[in-house]
Design an enzyme around this catalytic site. Structure first.
Site, PDB file in Angstrom:
ATOM      1  N   HIS A   1      37.992  79.299  24.106  1.00 43.76           N
ATOM      2  CA  HIS A   1      37.390  79.199  25.445  1.00 43.76           C
ATOM      3  C   HIS A   1      36.326  80.288  25.659  1.00 43.76           C
ATOM      4  CE1 HIS A   1      38.226  77.628  29.763  1.00 43.76           C
ATOM      5  NE2 HIS A   1      36.986  78.092  29.684  1.00 43.76           N
TER       6      HIS A   1
ATOM      7  N   ARG B   1      37.095  70.704  29.638  1.00 43.14           N
ATOM      8  CA  ARG B   1      38.462  71.186  29.824  1.00 43.14           C
ATOM      9  C   ARG B   1      39.359  70.457  28.827  1.00 43.14           C
ATOM     10  NH1 ARG B   1      36.830  75.033  31.792  1.00 43.14           N
ATOM     11  NH2 ARG B   1      37.072  75.861  33.885  1.00 43.14           N
TER      12      ARG B   1
HETATM   13  P1  NDP Z   1      28.471  70.356  37.533  1.00 47.72           P
HETATM   14  O1  NDP Z   1      29.422  70.142  38.641  1.00 47.72           O
HETATM   15  O2  NDP Z   1      27.170  71.013  37.798  1.00 47.72           O
HETATM   16  O3  NDP Z   1      28.131  68.945  36.838  1.00 47.72           O
HETATM   17  C1  NDP Z   1      29.101  67.999  36.580  1.00 47.72           C
HETATM   18  C2  NDP Z   1      28.463  66.776  35.946  1.00 47.72           C
HETATM   19  O4  NDP Z   1      29.505  65.868  35.573  1.00 47.72           O
HETATM   20  C3  NDP Z   1      27.541  66.024  36.895  1.00 47.72           C
HETATM   21  O5  NDP Z   1      26.425  65.532  36.204  1.00 47.72           O
HETATM   22  C4  NDP Z   1      28.419  64.873  37.382  1.00 47.72           C
HETATM   23  O6  NDP Z   1      27.713  63.707  37.730  1.00 47.72           O
HETATM   24  C5  NDP Z   1      29.229  64.598  36.149  1.00 47.72           C
HETATM   25  N1  NDP Z   1      30.469  63.909  36.511  1.00 47.72           N
HETATM   26  C6  NDP Z   1      31.492  64.359  37.262  1.00 47.72           C
HETATM   27  N2  NDP Z   1      32.443  63.428  37.395  1.00 47.72           N
HETATM   28  C7  NDP Z   1      32.012  62.351  36.712  1.00 47.72           C
HETATM   29  C8  NDP Z   1      32.534  61.063  36.469  1.00 47.72           C
HETATM   30  N3  NDP Z   1      33.712  60.676  36.993  1.00 47.72           N
HETATM   31  N4  NDP Z   1      31.825  60.209  35.733  1.00 47.72           N
HETATM   32  C9  NDP Z   1      30.621  60.574  35.222  1.00 47.72           C
HETATM   33  N5  NDP Z   1      30.057  61.788  35.404  1.00 47.72           N
HETATM   34  C10 NDP Z   1      30.749  62.661  36.144  1.00 47.72           C
HETATM   35  O7  NDP Z   1      29.266  71.149  36.390  1.00 47.72           O
HETATM   36  P2  NDP Z   1      28.730  72.232  35.356  1.00 47.72           P
HETATM   37  O8  NDP Z   1      27.679  71.619  34.504  1.00 47.72           O
HETATM   38  O9  NDP Z   1      28.395  73.498  36.038  1.00 47.72           O
HETATM   39  O10 NDP Z   1      30.068  72.512  34.506  1.00 47.72           O
HETATM   40  C11 NDP Z   1      30.757  71.470  33.857  1.00 47.72           C
HETATM   41  C12 NDP Z   1      32.106  71.946  33.372  1.00 47.72           C
HETATM   42  O11 NDP Z   1      31.973  72.777  32.222  1.00 47.72           O
HETATM   43  C13 NDP Z   1      32.928  72.825  34.313  1.00 47.72           C
HETATM   44  O12 NDP Z   1      33.559  72.066  35.329  1.00 47.72           O
HETATM   45  C14 NDP Z   1      33.924  73.474  33.386  1.00 47.72           C
HETATM   46  O13 NDP Z   1      35.083  72.679  33.285  1.00 47.72           O
HETATM   47  C15 NDP Z   1      33.203  73.486  32.044  1.00 47.72           C
HETATM   48  N6  NDP Z   1      32.904  74.856  31.606  1.00 47.72           N
HETATM   49  C16 NDP Z   1      33.439  75.284  30.421  1.00 47.72           C
HETATM   50  C17 NDP Z   1      33.169  76.556  29.974  1.00 47.72           C
HETATM   51  C18 NDP Z   1      33.673  77.012  28.654  1.00 47.72           C
HETATM   52  O14 NDP Z   1      33.561  78.193  28.351  1.00 47.72           O
HETATM   53  N7  NDP Z   1      34.204  76.123  27.825  1.00 47.72           N
HETATM   54  C19 NDP Z   1      32.353  77.504  30.747  1.00 47.72           C
HETATM   55  C20 NDP Z   1      31.820  76.943  31.938  1.00 47.72           C
HETATM   56  C21 NDP Z   1      32.098  75.659  32.349  1.00 47.72           C
HETATM   57  P3  NDP Z   1      26.667  63.689  38.964  1.00 47.72           P
HETATM   58  O15 NDP Z   1      25.508  64.503  38.474  1.00 47.72           O
HETATM   59  O16 NDP Z   1      26.345  62.285  39.121  1.00 47.72           O
HETATM   60  O17 NDP Z   1      27.388  64.336  40.112  1.00 47.72           O
HETATM   61  C1  OXD Z   2      34.955  78.077  32.794  1.00 50.61           C
HETATM   62  C2  OXD Z   2      34.409  79.416  32.686  1.00 50.61           C
HETATM   63  O1  OXD Z   2      34.880  77.453  33.857  1.00 50.61           O
HETATM   64  O2  OXD Z   2      34.697  80.093  31.684  1.00 50.61           O
HETATM   65  O3  OXD Z   2      35.462  77.592  31.778  1.00 50.61           O
HETATM   66  O4  OXD Z   2      33.676  79.827  33.580  1.00 50.61           O
END
Ligand code: NDP
Ligand code: OXD
Length: 308
Positions: free
Chosen positions: A271, A223
């Site tokens: 995005h 983000r």
């Molecule tokens: P998940 O919730 O599956 O995974 C999140 C990961 O981040 C986990 O490994 C978690 O650790 C880690 N994490 C969270 N908080 C912390 C912290 N404070 N310190 C260290 N590690 C942390 O998310 P997704 O993989 O499904 O998606 C990630 C993000 O990608 C979404 O939230 C979204 O913002 C972004 N996204 C962007 C898109 C785009 O088009 N640019 C499209 C889709 C998603 P742990 O495993 O230990 O819980």
């Molecule tokens: C996001 C998406 O979370 O595109 O960024 O799904």
């Protein structure tokens, strides 16, 4: 029992068809044709909506039409309403494709060559083999893990950072704030795939960017608010960061005079790294319908304490 679709209108017909095929018992309604609001048990929405419970008193699941859920205020959702993310394998594959593109673009100095081309300069740079390049992924969730798997056959030295301990074949894993700087020090190319939470907001700032090796590349697909933009600009100006591939920004689209538009060391995309895939998303919803009937916990629910 009805599901209300309040996301991208252009995709509504595809969602309707997918529900018709997979869960004909579920009535599909498209905003603003809500009908009797008391029928709405499920909502698919990209953005938060004011007075949600007053509008839909029988809501049981709010499905985020994106993988991120930072746009929703969990404290406004009663305990009995679940917030569920519609991530699936196809979405992770598409993200991994973008991450691979961004890593290779930085690894092979494509930003430099683009600038050389504009200036009609034929100026080869030394080639660094992938095995000498360290690539780190922040966030080892659905998307981060698949991105790492996709990078592995390319031969990079892989590093990964998450909140709780993880084991990923072929990658060295780091955990928590105590190991953040050790992790960053190993990232010639850093990929941010964290969710946006109070703990991760502004995580890429002057201090953390300074912990990267000099001349590092940064890929932000999490983000925009993960990055303190002024700090990234300063790091790009000093050469601490040699290049950035940015798919997300704090304000999307950025204002016309935003420096990222024309920055020679920034590759900007609107995005598009990945998005929710209708087939996989409907599959999650249908599986959750069955799980709820069997008294099983729902898939992909957001943990209220963690915020992701
Ligand atoms: P998940 O919730 O599956 O995974 C999140 C990961 O981040 C986990 O490994 C978690 O650790 C880690 N994490 C969270 N908080 C912390 C912290 N404070 N310190 C260290 N590690 C942390 O998310 P997704 O993989 O499904 O998606 C990630 C993000 O990608 C979404 O939230 C979204 O913002 C972004 N996204 C962007 C898109 C785009 O088009 N640019 C499209 C889709 C998603 P742990 O495993 O230990 O819980
Ligand atoms: C996001 C998406 O979370 O595109 O960024 O799904």
């Amino acid at each position: 029992m009805a599901i209300l679709y309040m996301a991208e209108p252009g995709s509504a017909a595809q969602w309707r068809q997918a529900f018709h095929e997979s869960a004909p018992e579920l009535e599909f309604r498209e905003w603003p044709e809500v009908g009797d609001a008391r029928d709405i048990e499920y909502l698919i929405a990209w953005k938060a909506m004011p007075r949600l419970m007053a509008q839909f008193p029988n809501l049981s699941v709010l499905y985020s039409a994106g993988a991120g859920v930072d746009q929703f205020d969990l404290s406004e959702l009663p305990e009995h309403v679940s917030l569920v993310r519609l991530v699936d394998g196809a979405m992770a594959d598409i993200m991994a494709e973008y991450v691979t593109f961004a890593v290779l673009a930085l690894h092979r100095d494509i930003l430099t060559y683009q600038n050389s081309q504009r200036e009609r300069r034929w100026a080869p740079l030394p080639i660094i083999p992938a095995c000498e390049r360290r690539v780190g992924v922040m966030g080892l969730g659905n998307l981060g893990q698949v991105a790492l798997q996709r990078l592995q056959p390319l031969g990079f030295q892989l590093h990964a950072w998450s909140r709780s301990p993880k084991a990923v074949a072929g990658a060295r894993c780091y955990v928590g704030n105590e190991q953040l700087h050790a992790f960053l020090g190993q990232c010639d190319i850093l990929i941010n795939l964290l969710p946006l939470t109070p703990e991760t907001t502004g995580i890429l700032n002057a201090t953390t960017l300074d912990a990267l090796p000099t001349g590092a590349g940064v890929v932000n697909v999490g983000r925009g608010a993960h990055v303190i933009e002024q700090d990234l600009l300063a790091a790009l100006d000093t050469g601490k960061v040699a290049g950035a591939v940015l798919d997300v920004l704090d304000q999307e689209p950025p204002l016309p005079d935003h420096p990222f538009w024309r920055h020679p060391r920034v590759l900007l995309t609107p995005h598009i790294a990945s998005n929710v895939q209708v087939k996989g998303a409907v599959d999650v919803i249908v599986r959750n319908l069955h799980r709820a009937r069997s008294g099983l916990p729902l898939l992909n629910t957001v943990h209220r304490g963690k915020g992701y």
